[in-house]
Design an enzyme around this catalytic site. Sequence first.
Site, PDB file in Angstrom:
ATOM      1  N   PRO A   1      47.049  35.463  47.134  1.00  0.00           N
ATOM      2  CA  PRO A   1      47.877  34.740  48.103  1.00  0.00           C
ATOM      3  C   PRO A   1      47.095  34.035  49.212  1.00  0.00           C
ATOM      4  O   PRO A   1      47.704  33.355  50.031  1.00  0.00           O
ATOM      5  CB  PRO A   1      48.763  35.850  48.688  1.00  0.00           C
ATOM      6  CG  PRO A   1      47.925  37.087  48.599  1.00  0.00           C
ATOM      7  CD  PRO A   1      47.102  36.920  47.338  1.00  0.00           C
ATOM      8  N   GLY A   2      45.755  34.214  49.255  1.00  0.00           N
ATOM      9  CA  GLY A   2      44.983  33.396  50.198  1.00  0.00           C
ATOM     10  C   GLY A   2      44.144  34.154  51.219  1.00  0.00           C
ATOM     11  O   GLY A   2      43.617  33.544  52.154  1.00  0.00           O
ATOM     12  N   ALA A   3      43.995  35.455  51.025  1.00  0.00           N
ATOM     13  CA  ALA A   3      43.240  36.244  52.020  1.00  0.00           C
ATOM     14  C   ALA A   3      41.741  35.876  52.051  1.00  0.00           C
ATOM     15  O   ALA A   3      41.148  35.749  53.123  1.00  0.00           O
ATOM     16  CB  ALA A   3      43.412  37.734  51.759  1.00  0.00           C
ATOM     17  N   TRP A   4      41.142  35.705  50.874  1.00  0.00           N
ATOM     18  CA  TRP A   4      39.721  35.302  50.861  1.00  0.00           C
ATOM     19  C   TRP A   4      39.564  33.921  51.492  1.00  0.00           C
ATOM     20  O   TRP A   4      38.604  33.662  52.213  1.00  0.00           O
ATOM     21  CB  TRP A   4      39.172  35.301  49.432  1.00  0.00           C
ATOM     22  CG  TRP A   4      38.698  36.648  48.961  1.00  0.00           C
ATOM     23  CD1 TRP A   4      39.220  37.859  49.309  1.00  0.00           C
ATOM     24  CD2 TRP A   4      37.603  36.915  48.068  1.00  0.00           C
ATOM     25  NE1 TRP A   4      38.512  38.868  48.684  1.00  0.00           N
ATOM     26  CE2 TRP A   4      37.530  38.316  47.921  1.00  0.00           C
ATOM     27  CE3 TRP A   4      36.693  36.102  47.377  1.00  0.00           C
ATOM     28  CZ2 TRP A   4      36.559  38.926  47.111  1.00  0.00           C
ATOM     29  CZ3 TRP A   4      35.736  36.706  46.560  1.00  0.00           C
ATOM     30  CH2 TRP A   4      35.664  38.109  46.440  1.00  0.00           C
TER      31      TRP A   4
ATOM     32  N   ASP B   1      44.474  28.447  42.107  1.00  0.00           N
ATOM     33  CA  ASP B   1      45.107  29.598  41.443  1.00  0.00           C
ATOM     34  C   ASP B   1      46.169  29.124  40.466  1.00  0.00           C
ATOM     35  O   ASP B   1      46.727  28.034  40.605  1.00  0.00           O
ATOM     36  CB  ASP B   1      45.752  30.545  42.465  1.00  0.00           C
ATOM     37  CG  ASP B   1      45.852  31.983  41.944  1.00  0.00           C
ATOM     38  OD1 ASP B   1      45.103  32.853  42.431  1.00  0.00           O
ATOM     39  OD2 ASP B   1      46.682  32.237  41.037  1.00  0.00           O
TER      40      ASP B   1
ATOM     41  N   ASP C   1      44.461  26.130  36.374  1.00  0.00           N
ATOM     42  CA  ASP C   1      43.655  27.129  35.682  1.00  0.00           C
ATOM     43  C   ASP C   1      42.175  26.822  35.906  1.00  0.00           C
ATOM     44  O   ASP C   1      41.685  25.768  35.504  1.00  0.00           O
ATOM     45  CB  ASP C   1      43.998  27.065  34.182  1.00  0.00           C
ATOM     46  CG  ASP C   1      43.270  28.131  33.375  1.00  0.00           C
ATOM     47  OD1 ASP C   1      42.282  28.712  33.877  1.00  0.00           O
ATOM     48  OD2 ASP C   1      43.698  28.368  32.230  1.00  0.00           O
TER      49      ASP C   1
ATOM     50  N   LYS D   1      34.020  38.584  41.071  1.00  0.00           N
ATOM     51  CA  LYS D   1      34.507  39.923  40.733  1.00  0.00           C
ATOM     52  C   LYS D   1      34.475  40.130  39.222  1.00  0.00           C
ATOM     53  O   LYS D   1      34.785  39.211  38.459  1.00  0.00           O
ATOM     54  CB  LYS D   1      35.956  40.061  41.222  1.00  0.00           C
ATOM     55  CG  LYS D   1      36.423  41.482  41.160  1.00  0.00           C
ATOM     56  CD  LYS D   1      37.823  41.793  40.699  1.00  0.00           C
ATOM     57  CE  LYS D   1      38.992  40.947  40.925  1.00  0.00           C
ATOM     58  NZ  LYS D   1      39.814  41.481  42.005  1.00  0.00           N
TER      59      LYS D   1
HETATM   60  N1  SAM Z   1      41.279  36.765  46.555  1.00  0.00           N
HETATM   61  C1  SAM Z   1      42.753  36.720  46.621  1.00  0.00           C
HETATM   62  C2  SAM Z   1      43.147  36.984  48.051  1.00  0.00           C
HETATM   63  O1  SAM Z   1      42.317  37.524  48.784  1.00  0.00           O
HETATM   64  O2  SAM Z   1      44.266  36.642  48.433  1.00  0.00           O
HETATM   65  C3  SAM Z   1      43.366  37.715  45.647  1.00  0.00           C
HETATM   66  C4  SAM Z   1      43.150  37.314  44.208  1.00  0.00           C
HETATM   67  S1  SAM Z   1      44.059  38.236  43.016  1.00  0.00           S
HETATM   68  C5  SAM Z   1      43.163  39.746  42.965  1.00  0.00           C
HETATM   69  C6  SAM Z   1      43.598  37.462  41.495  1.00  0.00           C
HETATM   70  C7  SAM Z   1      44.181  36.064  41.291  1.00  0.00           C
HETATM   71  O3  SAM Z   1      43.517  35.432  40.188  1.00  0.00           O
HETATM   72  C8  SAM Z   1      45.668  36.043  40.964  1.00  0.00           C
HETATM   73  O4  SAM Z   1      46.357  35.359  41.971  1.00  0.00           O
HETATM   74  C9  SAM Z   1      45.727  35.267  39.634  1.00  0.00           C
HETATM   75  O5  SAM Z   1      46.833  34.392  39.536  1.00  0.00           O
HETATM   76  C10 SAM Z   1      44.429  34.488  39.669  1.00  0.00           C
HETATM   77  N2  SAM Z   1      43.973  33.996  38.362  1.00  0.00           N
HETATM   78  C11 SAM Z   1      43.856  34.700  37.202  1.00  0.00           C
HETATM   79  N3  SAM Z   1      43.417  33.901  36.216  1.00  0.00           N
HETATM   80  C12 SAM Z   1      43.239  32.661  36.752  1.00  0.00           C
HETATM   81  C13 SAM Z   1      42.811  31.404  36.221  1.00  0.00           C
HETATM   82  N4  SAM Z   1      42.461  31.266  34.939  1.00  0.00           N
HETATM   83  N5  SAM Z   1      42.770  30.344  37.059  1.00  0.00           N
HETATM   84  C14 SAM Z   1      43.134  30.478  38.355  1.00  0.00           C
HETATM   85  N6  SAM Z   1      43.542  31.636  38.908  1.00  0.00           N
HETATM   86  C15 SAM Z   1      43.598  32.718  38.119  1.00  0.00           C
END
Ligand code: SAM
Length: 192
Positions: free
Chosen positions: A33-36, A62, A79, A144
């Site tokens: 949701p945008g924390a990083w 995302d 993507d 990650k």
């Molecule tokens: N770093 C984010 C934050 O601090 O708000 C949290 C990220 S969350 C753990 C993982 C995110 O990776 C999800 O929102 C998911 O939709 C996204 N994601 C997974 N596969 C993806 C892809 N192929 N392209 C873009 N985003 C992807």
Amino acid sequence: NFRCRSAFKLLEMDDKFRLLQPGFSVVDCGAAPGAWSQVAVQRVNSAGTDPALPRGTVVGIDLLNIPPLDGAHFLSSQDVTDPSMHAKLLELLPNRQAHVILSDMAPNASGFRDMDHEKLITMCLSLIDLAEKVLQPQGSLLCKYWDGILTRTLQEKLSGVFGGVRTLKPQASRKDSAERYFLATMYRKPMK
Ligand code: SAM
């Protein structure tokens, strides 16, 4: 007032390695949701909060919708592993280059540990292609992954194009989880 607890992991890693400097351009993969991105905006000064410092750029991507954030550009419903997204991304970056690529991407976990591990490693490998398009020489990548049999493969691939690769396990990451981060620095753009 971070959107998600994951912010503390990035803060911790950035406090230690000073990855995000004022004026830098950052690509945040899997940003919802945008924390990083909130952390990145603060650290690179992309909202111009400190007028005495250079103003950086943050672009988040995302599959999901990312709610707007002052100082960041978001590419929602995109993507990261799809190369047709790269053109849009380059347009948003000054000089069409980034200093840092961040990835906190994760697939929807199936619960099958090996399968989830392999999926996430494949996503991380696609970041090496993204780096070739957008990362500037000497740039950094923080990604990650979930530890498993293919960890070594990813590490070797990263070592092929980055001068330094280290494994990080921030304290804010649960001890019993397989979650780790690779910090790859000193990018060497491969010769064409
Ligand atoms: N770093 C984010 C934050 O601090 O708000 C949290 C990220 S969350 C753990 C993982 C995110 O990776 C999800 O929102 C998911 O939709 C996204 N994601 C997974 N596969 C993806 C892809 N192929 N392209 C873009 N985003 C992807």
